[in-house]
Design an enzyme around this catalytic site. Structure first.
Site, PDB file in Angstrom:
ATOM      1  N   HIS A 130       2.422  15.445  15.678  1.00 54.21           N
ATOM      2  CA  HIS A 130       1.892  15.369  14.317  1.00 54.21           C
ATOM      3  C   HIS A 130       0.448  14.879  14.395  1.00 54.21           C
ATOM      4  O   HIS A 130       0.103  14.038  15.241  1.00 54.21           O
ATOM      5  CB  HIS A 130       2.716  14.396  13.476  1.00 54.21           C
ATOM      6  N   ASN A 132      -2.940  14.162  11.441  1.00 57.87           N
ATOM      7  CA  ASN A 132      -3.652  14.383  10.181  1.00 57.87           C
ATOM      8  C   ASN A 132      -4.845  13.445  10.100  1.00 57.87           C
ATOM      9  O   ASN A 132      -4.845  12.358  10.686  1.00 57.87           O
ATOM     10  CB  ASN A 132      -2.730  14.209   8.957  1.00 57.87           C
ATOM     11  N   THR A 133      -5.873  13.892   9.412  1.00 58.25           N
ATOM     12  CA  THR A 133      -6.993  13.030   9.039  1.00 58.25           C
ATOM     13  C   THR A 133      -7.372  13.387   7.617  1.00 58.25           C
ATOM     14  O   THR A 133      -7.226  14.538   7.193  1.00 58.25           O
ATOM     15  CB  THR A 133      -8.212  13.193   9.967  1.00 58.25           C
ATOM     16  N   HIS A 164      -1.794   8.822  25.166  1.00 60.20           N
ATOM     17  CA  HIS A 164      -2.418   7.577  24.727  1.00 60.20           C
ATOM     18  C   HIS A 164      -3.780   7.360  25.382  1.00 60.20           C
ATOM     19  O   HIS A 164      -4.730   6.905  24.718  1.00 60.20           O
ATOM     20  CB  HIS A 164      -1.493   6.399  25.015  1.00 60.20           C
TER      21      HIS A 164
END
Length: 294
Positions: A130, A132-133, A164
């Site tokens: 997933h 989103n911004t 990460h």
């Protein structure tokens, strides 16, 4: 006020959308060995979405791009939208309570733009993901939000480490404290209380982010978006050719149930989209094509 900033942010989200769609379709074309390689390469179906205010007037919209039943992606959606208008009473109350913004009742105008992506994969060894911004504006305050998190049903420590470390590399130029703070934020946000577990292996996330320096906050938001493809695509490249068993596929379907529960019960973006009248198909694009509960 803020017209230039709004236009700039909206254009960036659209540019990022175009880059991701191109990269994902290229994966579909190049997948010529391993599971599902004999299928036709998937392509995004693109649909314009609209939002209407309570009086029926135009209140913005965007593009919903969804690929189904591809070689690599079972279902992936990449949406962009720019919407505006006035917040309804419930949304006003929620925003005033959560963000502590005064004046929302007197002047409830808002503007919001962003990109939202969810990918559910054919091969259970390839993690779901997933990203989103977004930017949100009211006459009283503005802020950015978003991030990305990895959702494998079969976990590989090296994949988690790569995801990460790539995000940390993109955040470190903004200061050494950004990555650990946004990682902790993601761990808290993407948690399923009724299951007492995280929905995946985490990532980075921020909400209500505003230092008062719009340009600096926008660059940070851009770098969160820029981190996505180099963090995710190498994992797809490595895992898409692996064989899998019926038990692996069952594990994937059960894990997708967790994802559906989180998005329907807790996700703020889902709640906001439905409460403000955006296209429900676009809002619920994140749900997996199939899931299973034990």
């Amino acid at each position: 006020m803020f017209d230039t900033e709004k236009t700039t942010a909206s254009a960036w989200f659209r540019q990022l959308r175009d880059q991701i769609v191109t990269a994902f379709e290229a994966f579909e074309d190049s997948h010529d060995t391993g599971p599902f390689s004999d299928a036709s390469p998937g392509r995004f179906e693109v649909k314009e979405t609209t939002r209407q205010s309570e009086d029926g007037s135009d209140a913005g919209g965007g593009l919903m791009s969804v690929m189904r039943d591809g070689r690599v992606f079972e279902k992936v959606g990449v949406n962009v939208s720019t919407v505006y208008g006035t917040l309804g009473a419930r949304a006003q109350q929620a925003m005033a309570a959560r963000k502590g913004i005064p004046g929302m009742t007197e002047d409830p105008r808002f503007w919001a733009s962003g990109i939202s992506l969810v990918a559910h994969m054919q091969n259970p060894h390839v993690p779901a993901v997933h990203m989103n911004t977004r930017m949100f504006w009211t006459p009283h305050a503005w802020w950015f939000g978003g991030g990305s998190d990895l959702n494998p049903c079969i976990e590989y420590d090296e994949d988690t480490a790569h995801f990460h470390s790539t995000q940390k590399t993109h955040l470190d130029p903004h200061g050494p404290g950004h990555y650990p703070r946004l990682k902790e934020w993601a761990d808290e946000y993407f948690y399923i209380p009724h299951r007492k577990r995280a929905r995946g292996v985490g990532g980075i996330f921020m909400d209500d982010y505003c230092t008062g320096d719009w340009a600096a906050d926008f660059v940070l938001t851009q770098d969160i978006g820029r981190a996505f493809l180099p963090a995710f695509l190498p994992l797809v490249e490595k895992r898409r050719v692996q064989g899998f068993s019926d038990a692996d596929k069952n594990t994937q379907l059960v894990h997708r149930g967790l994802y559906a529960e989180y998005n329907l019960v807790y996700d703020r973006g889902t709640k906001f989209g439905l409460e403000t009248g955006h296209d429900p198909d676009a809002v619920l694009m994140s749900l997996p094509p199939m899931a299973k509960w034990v």
